[in-house]
Design a protein around this motif. Sequence first.
Motif, mmCIF file in Angstrom:
data_model
loop_
_atom_site.group_PDB
_atom_site.id
_atom_site.type_symbol
_atom_site.label_atom_id
_atom_site.label_comp_id
_atom_site.label_asym_id
_atom_site.label_seq_id
_atom_site.Cartn_x
_atom_site.Cartn_y
_atom_site.Cartn_z
ATOM 1 N N GLU A 39 -19.263 -32.687 1.788
ATOM 2 C CA GLU A 39 -19.018 -32.682 3.231
ATOM 3 C C GLU A 39 -20.250 -33.163 4.000
ATOM 4 O O GLU A 39 -20.140 -33.913 4.969
ATOM 5 N N ALA A 40 -21.436 -32.711 3.561
ATOM 6 C CA ALA A 40 -22.670 -33.116 4.240
ATOM 7 C C ALA A 40 -22.897 -34.623 4.100
ATOM 8 O O ALA A 40 -23.304 -35.296 5.057
ATOM 9 N N GLN A 41 -22.649 -35.166 2.911
ATOM 10 C CA GLN A 41 -22.819 -36.598 2.715
ATOM 11 C C GLN A 41 -21.846 -37.394 3.588
ATOM 12 O O GLN A 41 -22.208 -38.434 4.142
ATOM 13 N N LEU A 42 -20.620 -36.900 3.699
ATOM 14 C CA LEU A 42 -19.644 -37.579 4.555
ATOM 15 C C LEU A 42 -20.133 -37.603 6.004
ATOM 16 O O LEU A 42 -20.055 -38.637 6.680
ATOM 17 N N CYS A 43 -20.654 -36.470 6.476
ATOM 18 C CA CYS A 43 -21.148 -36.411 7.856
ATOM 19 C C CYS A 43 -22.316 -37.359 8.070
ATOM 20 O O CYS A 43 -22.393 -38.037 9.108
ATOM 21 N N VAL A 44 -23.228 -37.415 7.107
ATOM 22 C CA VAL A 44 -24.348 -38.349 7.213
ATOM 23 C C VAL A 44 -23.832 -39.776 7.304
ATOM 24 O O VAL A 44 -24.270 -40.570 8.156
ATOM 25 N N SER A 45 -22.890 -40.131 6.440
ATOM 26 C CA SER A 45 -22.340 -41.493 6.448
ATOM 27 C C SER A 45 -21.746 -41.843 7.802
ATOM 28 O O SER A 45 -21.998 -42.920 8.355
ATOM 29 N N GLU A 46 -20.941 -40.922 8.343
ATOM 30 C CA GLU A 46 -20.240 -41.228 9.588
ATOM 31 C C GLU A 46 -21.181 -41.243 10.784
ATOM 32 O O GLU A 46 -21.053 -42.091 11.674
ATOM 33 N N LEU A 47 -22.143 -40.322 10.841
ATOM 34 C CA LEU A 47 -23.071 -40.298 11.970
ATOM 35 C C LEU A 47 -23.971 -41.526 11.972
ATOM 36 O O LEU A 47 -24.241 -42.110 13.030
ATOM 37 N N VAL A 48 -24.436 -41.931 10.788
ATOM 38 C CA VAL A 48 -25.288 -43.125 10.698
ATOM 39 C C VAL A 48 -24.466 -44.381 10.978
ATOM 40 O O VAL A 48 -24.912 -45.288 11.709
ATOM 41 N N SER A 49 -23.263 -44.447 10.423
ATOM 42 C CA SER A 49 -22.401 -45.610 10.666
ATOM 43 C C SER A 49 -22.059 -45.737 12.147
ATOM 44 O O SER A 49 -21.900 -46.853 12.662
ATOM 45 N N ASN A 50 -21.952 -44.609 12.820
ATOM 46 C CA ASN A 50 -21.672 -44.625 14.249
ATOM 47 C C ASN A 50 -22.804 -45.306 15.022
ATOM 48 O O ASN A 50 -22.573 -46.072 15.966
ATOM 49 N N VAL A 51 -24.051 -45.052 14.603
ATOM 50 C CA VAL A 51 -25.199 -45.714 15.237
ATOM 51 C C VAL A 51 -25.166 -47.214 14.947
ATOM 52 O O VAL A 51 -25.369 -48.042 15.847
ATOM 53 N N ILE A 52 -24.896 -47.574 13.693
ATOM 54 C CA ILE A 52 -24.857 -48.987 13.314
ATOM 55 C C ILE A 52 -23.804 -49.738 14.123
ATOM 56 O O ILE A 52 -24.042 -50.836 14.638
ATOM 57 N N THR A 53 -22.629 -49.128 14.264
ATOM 58 C CA THR A 53 -21.508 -49.801 14.922
ATOM 59 C C THR A 53 -21.660 -49.869 16.430
ATOM 60 O O THR A 53 -21.423 -50.915 17.049
ATOM 61 N N HIS A 54 -22.070 -48.763 17.034
ATOM 62 C CA HIS A 54 -22.031 -48.680 18.501
ATOM 63 C C HIS A 54 -23.382 -48.871 19.184
ATOM 64 O O HIS A 54 -23.424 -49.170 20.377
ATOM 65 N N VAL A 55 -24.478 -48.697 18.456
ATOM 66 C CA VAL A 55 -25.803 -48.959 19.031
ATOM 67 C C VAL A 55 -26.326 -50.298 18.522
ATOM 68 O O VAL A 55 -26.863 -51.097 19.280
ATOM 69 N N GLY A 56 -26.142 -50.539 17.219
ATOM 70 C CA GLY A 56 -26.500 -51.833 16.673
ATOM 71 C C GLY A 56 -27.345 -51.738 15.424
ATOM 72 O O GLY A 56 -28.181 -50.834 15.295
ATOM 73 N N PRO A 57 -27.145 -52.649 14.466
ATOM 74 C CA PRO A 57 -27.985 -52.691 13.268
ATOM 75 C C PRO A 57 -29.450 -52.895 13.654
ATOM 76 O O PRO A 57 -29.768 -53.583 14.622
ATOM 77 N N GLY A 58 -30.320 -52.273 12.877
ATOM 78 C CA GLY A 58 -31.741 -52.393 13.135
ATOM 79 C C GLY A 58 -32.285 -51.347 14.082
ATOM 80 O O GLY A 58 -33.494 -51.318 14.339
#
Length: 225
Positions: A39-58
Amino acid sequence: MSRKPWDLAFTAEPTEVAALRRVMRLHLGIWGLHEIADEAQLCVSELVSNVITHVGPGTPATLAVSMNGVHLRIEVHDPDTRALPTLLDASVDSEGGRGMALVDAVAERWGVELSPDRKVTWCELATGLASPDGHVEGSGVRRAEALLELCTGAKPPRRAGAGRLGRAVAEESVITVITDFLHWLRVHGCDVEDALDRAQTRYDAQLDGLGDGASRSIECLTQEP
């Protein structure tokens, strides 16, 4: 068990997600929280992916993990205070919008905190701990509590908040039950000392197994690319 907060700065890139997931599993192994690693790994994946998608790579970001009482708290910090995560009712056929819905499904609670220069998206997972510095109750502990309740007619107090008197009463009940079992072994012609030695050996091996699990996690982390 001491569970000190830790954080890790990273750059929000798709290639970083797998590494952050491995770091999370490693630390949960050290903390004795194996059961919520997925569950913790899933949350990390989704929270980080949210930054990549909506804030931007890098984007420079930080993963911060701590205990909030008996809950595991996972935070992802980023510098964009405008792109706020939203819980969408994503349809089955939708290609996006599931990230925070997945976090919402596995976490006890989640939210967003804003400051002038950053955003913190967080979630908290139930750990099964009775106290912040305690250990997760395994099947052996649950069997022991069920047995004590059956033998004494009273539900054993939980470790957290039980108080000194409550723990003393529970300890005396445990000693009484162990003594009764020793009498049973003697009456049936068993070697009491041998039984005690075997029980101690098995108990020590199970404790060693917990430590070995964390060691194996460290080894895997250092070997994986």
